[in-house]
Design a protein around this motif. Structure first.
Motif, PDB file in Angstrom:
ATOM      1  N   THR A 217       0.810  -1.216   0.000  1.00 48.10           N
ATOM      2  CA  THR A 217       0.000   0.000   0.000  1.00 48.10           C
ATOM      3  C   THR A 217       0.844   1.267   0.000  1.00 48.10           C
ATOM      4  OG1 THR A 217      -0.154  -0.172   2.418  1.00 48.10           O
ATOM      5  CG2 THR A 217      -1.955  -1.084   1.144  1.00 48.10           C
ATOM      6  N   HIS A 218       2.171   1.136  -0.061  1.00 50.49           N
ATOM      7  CA  HIS A 218       2.990   2.338  -0.211  1.00 50.49           C
ATOM      8  C   HIS A 218       2.653   2.975  -1.562  1.00 50.49           C
ATOM      9  CE1 HIS A 218       6.486   4.934  -0.802  1.00 50.49           C
ATOM     10  NE2 HIS A 218       6.719   4.820   0.489  1.00 50.49           N
ATOM     11  N   PRO A 219       2.394   4.282  -1.602  1.00 51.75           N
ATOM     12  CA  PRO A 219       1.933   4.892  -2.855  1.00 51.75           C
ATOM     13  C   PRO A 219       2.842   4.636  -4.050  1.00 51.75           C
ATOM     14  CG  PRO A 219       1.695   6.438  -1.024  1.00 51.75           C
ATOM     15  CD  PRO A 219       2.418   5.244  -0.484  1.00 51.75           C
ATOM     16  N   GLY A 224       3.543   1.869  -9.135  1.00 55.71           N
ATOM     17  CA  GLY A 224       4.374   1.054 -10.021  1.00 55.71           C
ATOM     18  C   GLY A 224       3.686  -0.236 -10.419  1.00 55.71           C
ATOM     19  N   LEU A 225       3.023  -0.902  -9.462  1.00 54.31           N
ATOM     20  CA  LEU A 225       2.303  -2.140  -9.783  1.00 54.31           C
ATOM     21  C   LEU A 225       1.182  -1.878 -10.782  1.00 54.31           C
ATOM     22  CD1 LEU A 225       2.061  -3.755  -6.233  1.00 54.31           C
ATOM     23  CD2 LEU A 225       3.338  -4.650  -8.181  1.00 54.31           C
ATOM     24  N   LEU A 226       0.508  -0.739 -10.625  1.00 52.09           N
ATOM     25  CA  LEU A 226      -0.576  -0.409 -11.552  1.00 52.09           C
ATOM     26  C   LEU A 226      -0.032  -0.226 -12.972  1.00 52.09           C
ATOM     27  CD1 LEU A 226      -3.637   0.097 -11.379  1.00 52.09           C
ATOM     28  CD2 LEU A 226      -3.146   2.530 -11.243  1.00 52.09           C
ATOM     29  N   LEU A 227       1.113   0.462 -13.103  1.00 51.36           N
ATOM     30  CA  LEU A 227       1.707   0.651 -14.431  1.00 51.36           C
ATOM     31  C   LEU A 227       2.162  -0.675 -15.027  1.00 51.36           C
ATOM     32  CD1 LEU A 227       3.832   3.914 -13.997  1.00 51.36           C
ATOM     33  CD2 LEU A 227       1.634   3.636 -15.128  1.00 51.36           C
ATOM     34  N   VAL A 228       2.812  -1.518 -14.208  1.00 50.92           N
ATOM     35  CA  VAL A 228       3.252  -2.832 -14.695  1.00 50.92           C
ATOM     36  C   VAL A 228       2.054  -3.642 -15.167  1.00 50.92           C
ATOM     37  CG1 VAL A 228       4.273  -5.029 -14.002  1.00 50.92           C
ATOM     38  CG2 VAL A 228       5.352  -2.894 -13.305  1.00 50.92           C
ATOM     39  N   GLY A 229       0.957  -3.582 -14.419  1.00 51.13           N
ATOM     40  CA  GLY A 229      -0.237  -4.319 -14.811  1.00 51.13           C
ATOM     41  C   GLY A 229      -0.804  -3.848 -16.133  1.00 51.13           C
ATOM     42  N   ILE A 230      -0.895  -2.537 -16.310  1.00 51.11           N
ATOM     43  CA  ILE A 230      -1.468  -2.001 -17.556  1.00 51.11           C
ATOM     44  C   ILE A 230      -0.593  -2.358 -18.743  1.00 51.11           C
ATOM     45  CG2 ILE A 230      -1.991   0.134 -18.782  1.00 51.11           C
ATOM     46  CD1 ILE A 230      -2.831   1.319 -16.071  1.00 51.11           C
ATOM     47  N   TYR A 231       0.731  -2.132 -18.635  1.00 49.37           N
ATOM     48  CA  TYR A 231       1.621  -2.411 -19.762  1.00 49.37           C
ATOM     49  C   TYR A 231       1.750  -3.906 -20.021  1.00 49.37           C
ATOM     50  CZ  TYR A 231       2.970   2.462 -20.268  1.00 49.37           C
ATOM     51  OH  TYR A 231       2.947   3.807 -20.505  1.00 49.37           O
ATOM     52  N   VAL A 247       0.286 -12.705 -17.633  1.00 48.65           N
ATOM     53  CA  VAL A 247       0.224 -13.226 -16.266  1.00 48.65           C
ATOM     54  C   VAL A 247       0.761 -12.192 -15.282  1.00 48.65           C
ATOM     55  CG1 VAL A 247       1.147 -14.983 -14.707  1.00 48.65           C
ATOM     56  CG2 VAL A 247       0.358 -15.628 -16.984  1.00 48.65           C
ATOM     57  N   ALA A 248       1.960 -11.658 -15.571  1.00 45.48           N
ATOM     58  CA  ALA A 248       2.547 -10.657 -14.679  1.00 45.48           C
ATOM     59  C   ALA A 248       1.677  -9.403 -14.615  1.00 45.48           C
ATOM     60  CB  ALA A 248       3.953 -10.301 -15.154  1.00 45.48           C
ATOM     61  N   GLY A 249       1.081  -9.015 -15.743  1.00 47.20           N
ATOM     62  CA  GLY A 249       0.236  -7.824 -15.768  1.00 47.20           C
ATOM     63  C   GLY A 249      -1.024  -7.994 -14.942  1.00 47.20           C
ATOM     64  N   ALA A 250      -1.675  -9.156 -15.050  1.00 44.53           N
ATOM     65  CA  ALA A 250      -2.893  -9.383 -14.271  1.00 44.53           C
ATOM     66  C   ALA A 250      -2.598  -9.399 -12.776  1.00 44.53           C
ATOM     67  CB  ALA A 250      -3.542 -10.697 -14.702  1.00 44.53           C
ATOM     68  N   LEU A 251      -1.510 -10.061 -12.396  1.00 45.57           N
ATOM     69  CA  LEU A 251      -1.133 -10.122 -10.983  1.00 45.57           C
ATOM     70  C   LEU A 251      -0.800  -8.732 -10.445  1.00 45.57           C
ATOM     71  CD1 LEU A 251      -0.440 -11.752  -8.458  1.00 45.57           C
ATOM     72  CD2 LEU A 251       1.806 -12.198  -9.426  1.00 45.57           C
ATOM     73  N   ALA A 252       0.019  -7.979 -11.199  1.00 44.52           N
ATOM     74  CA  ALA A 252       0.416  -6.644 -10.753  1.00 44.52           C
ATOM     75  C   ALA A 252      -0.776  -5.689 -10.717  1.00 44.52           C
ATOM     76  CB  ALA A 252       1.508  -6.089 -11.671  1.00 44.52           C
ATOM     77  N   LEU A 253      -1.700  -5.830 -11.659  1.00 44.92           N
ATOM     78  CA  LEU A 253      -2.852  -4.924 -11.700  1.00 44.92           C
ATOM     79  C   LEU A 253      -3.740  -5.115 -10.475  1.00 44.92           C
ATOM     80  CD1 LEU A 253      -4.365  -2.800 -13.380  1.00 44.92           C
ATOM     81  CD2 LEU A 253      -5.620  -4.663 -14.454  1.00 44.92           C
ATOM     82  N   GLY A 256      -1.930  -3.665  -7.525  1.00 44.19           N
ATOM     83  CA  GLY A 256      -1.940  -2.205  -7.586  1.00 44.19           C
ATOM     84  C   GLY A 256      -3.291  -1.622  -7.216  1.00 44.19           C
ATOM     85  N   LEU A 257      -4.381  -2.246  -7.674  1.00 45.03           N
ATOM     86  CA  LEU A 257      -5.715  -1.781  -7.302  1.00 45.03           C
ATOM     87  C   LEU A 257      -5.944  -1.918  -5.801  1.00 45.03           C
ATOM     88  CD1 LEU A 257      -7.846  -3.247 -10.235  1.00 45.03           C
ATOM     89  CD2 LEU A 257      -7.172  -0.873  -9.887  1.00 45.03           C
ATOM     90  N   TYR A 258      -5.416  -3.002  -5.206  1.00 45.82           N
ATOM     91  CA  TYR A 258      -5.527  -3.134  -3.750  1.00 45.82           C
ATOM     92  C   TYR A 258      -4.692  -2.065  -3.050  1.00 45.82           C
ATOM     93  CZ  TYR A 258      -4.212  -4.674   0.884  1.00 45.82           C
ATOM     94  OH  TYR A 258      -3.932  -4.697   2.223  1.00 45.82           O
ATOM     95  N   GLY A 259      -3.462  -1.829  -3.537  1.00 45.00           N
ATOM     96  CA  GLY A 259      -2.582  -0.859  -2.897  1.00 45.00           C
ATOM     97  C   GLY A 259      -3.141   0.554  -2.942  1.00 45.00           C
ATOM     98  N   LEU A 260      -3.875   0.886  -3.997  1.00 46.19           N
ATOM     99  CA  LEU A 260      -4.487   2.215  -4.119  1.00 46.19           C
ATOM    100  C   LEU A 260      -5.883   2.265  -3.497  1.00 46.19           C
ATOM    101  CD1 LEU A 260      -3.385   3.098  -7.748  1.00 46.19           C
ATOM    102  CD2 LEU A 260      -2.463   4.002  -5.616  1.00 46.19           C
TER     103      LEU A 260
END
Length: 410
Positions: A217-219, A224-231, A247-253, A256-260
């Motif tokens: 949850t650190h901003p 960063g996770l949100l960007l990795v997920g989208i790309y 796979v990496a994008g879905a996990l990171a997205l 990232g949605l949880y962290g934000l």
């Protein structure tokens, strides 16, 4: 963090502790989490002492509200509190004019309305009413609390003591307990006289699960996770079948949605577990070289950690079970990889590569072009040396449907 505080206070109540000390050093946080912590403090049957420590710590923004809500507010020397103006996650609103604490009850006329949008006025007025209610409940300086919200006022520890914002300035926890001795406090309609001299102190530090979630949850990490997920999903869309970016994008997205805070912890954990099960199942049907299985295993484990709180009271999933399922899944994926590697080391059993060096037999005499028998089949062939009918040769190369052969030496 709000769940960590709530669990710790519940543990203290179960162990019949005399007092709960919430040691705090925070720049602030989400309004929803702050209100959850304050609700837990107000409903606590035990006296809660918020202690801003060690030296150099601060109770800024949301920390000021928590300090005001506690039964006792204490600070260590060289600490500060305040700057409690609410701001939006998407940007910083224009600062309204500061309010003089001595004029906290003065009504403003229409010409004296502070600048800003209606949304900013709503947020600030709501926060002012909240901190004034907490101040009136605990008998603290409501005027300065309003100034901390409207004008981002701040105070040092000694000034906070002088202005009746906090009750105690203590250098450490033993000194704090010494100063709490004999004080009266009302908690859950019960008046309690504190007996804190010589009490044993038990520290409840955040467990590894809480630390992992705090890291997510650190901003900066969440962004960063949100960007990795989208790309990652974009790359998978541009290159279908690459698998790993998707796979990496879905996990990171999802992380990232949880962290934000766009996905609640339960929904994020459930979505990650579902993603993990789906990816592990897909590994059996798609040649993804382990990326689906490894990504699915990671999603399943992270989702289990997020979804199931192993320190919560009542029914819960045991951590050894989660670890056992993860290990079993990892062993299955490793076994699949081992079988695939062993299959790659086997000699080829079909294809053009298996024909090189194989023996053939000339059907008739020829100088350049002829017909040869290979494995019961007749093939067109070319040779650089003449062949006699029935003579043995071997295949040198295969070009389309023509064999290039050369006579075998006796």
């Amino acid at each position: 963090m709000s769940r960590y505080v709530e669990r710790s206070m519940a543990d203290a109540g179960d162990q019949r502790s005399a007092v709960v000390i919430l040691q705090m050093d925070t720049p602030g946080g989400l309004d929803t989490s702050m209100r959850d912590i304050i609700k837990a403090i107000l409903a606590s049957p035990l006296p809660v002492v918020t202690y801003v420590a060690p030296g150099g710590a601060r109770a800024a923004s949301a920390g000021t509200y928590i300090l005001y809500a506690s039964h006792f507010a204490a600070m260590a020397p060289a600490t500060n509190l305040g700057a409690a103006t609410p701001i939006s996650i998407g940007g910083v609103p224009s600062a309204p004019p500061a309010v003089n604490p001595d004029d906290d009850k003065k009504q403003k006329g229409p010409d004296e309305a502070p600048a800003g949008t209606a949304l900013e006025h709503k947020a600030i007025n709501d926060a002012v009413a909240y901190i004034r209610a907490l101040a009136q409940l605990r008998g603290r300086n409501a005027g300065w609390g309003e100034a901390a919200v409207r004008g981002a006022a701040s105070l040092s520890a000694d000034d906070a003591l002088d202005q009746h914002v906090v009750e105690i300035v203590a250098k450490d926890v033993p000194d704090l307990l010494q100063q709490l001795q004999g004080r009266k406090v009302k908690a859950m309609d019960r008046e309690i006289v504190l007996e804190t001299r010589g009490l044993a102190v038990r520290s409840i530090v955040p467990d590894w699960r809480t630390r992992v979630l705090l890291m997510l949850t650190h901003p900066t990490i969440a962004y960063g996770l949100l960007l990795v997920g989208i790309y990652g999903l974009l790359l998978e869309g541009y290159n279908p079948g690459a698998v790993l970016p998707g796979v990496a994008g879905a996990l990171a997205l999802l992380l990232g949605l949880y962290g934000l805070q766009l996905l609640e912890v339960n929904y994020a954990g459930l979505a990650l577990m579902a993603l993990g099960v789906g990816l592990i199942g897909a590994e059996f049907f798609m040649p993804a070289f382990g990326s689906l299985g490894v990504g699915g295993l990671a999603a399943f484990v992270i989702g289990s950690i997020i979804l199931f709180d192993n320190r919560a009271s009542g029914l819960r999933v045991a951590l050894p079970l989660i670890v056992g399922i993860a290990v079993a899944g990892g062993l299955v994926i490793a076994a699949i990889g081992w079988l695939a590697a062993r299959a790659r080391r086997r000699p080829k059993s079909c294809g053009v590569e298996t024909m090189i060096g194989a023996p053939v037999e000339a059907v008739d005499d020829c100088l350049d072009r002829c017909v040869v028998r290979y494995g019961g089949e007749l093939w067109n062939a070319r040779t650089a040396s003449p062949l006699r009918a029935g003579q043995q040769a071997r295949i040198v190369k295969v070009v389309e449907l023509t064999l290039w052969v050369e006579p075998q030496q006796d």
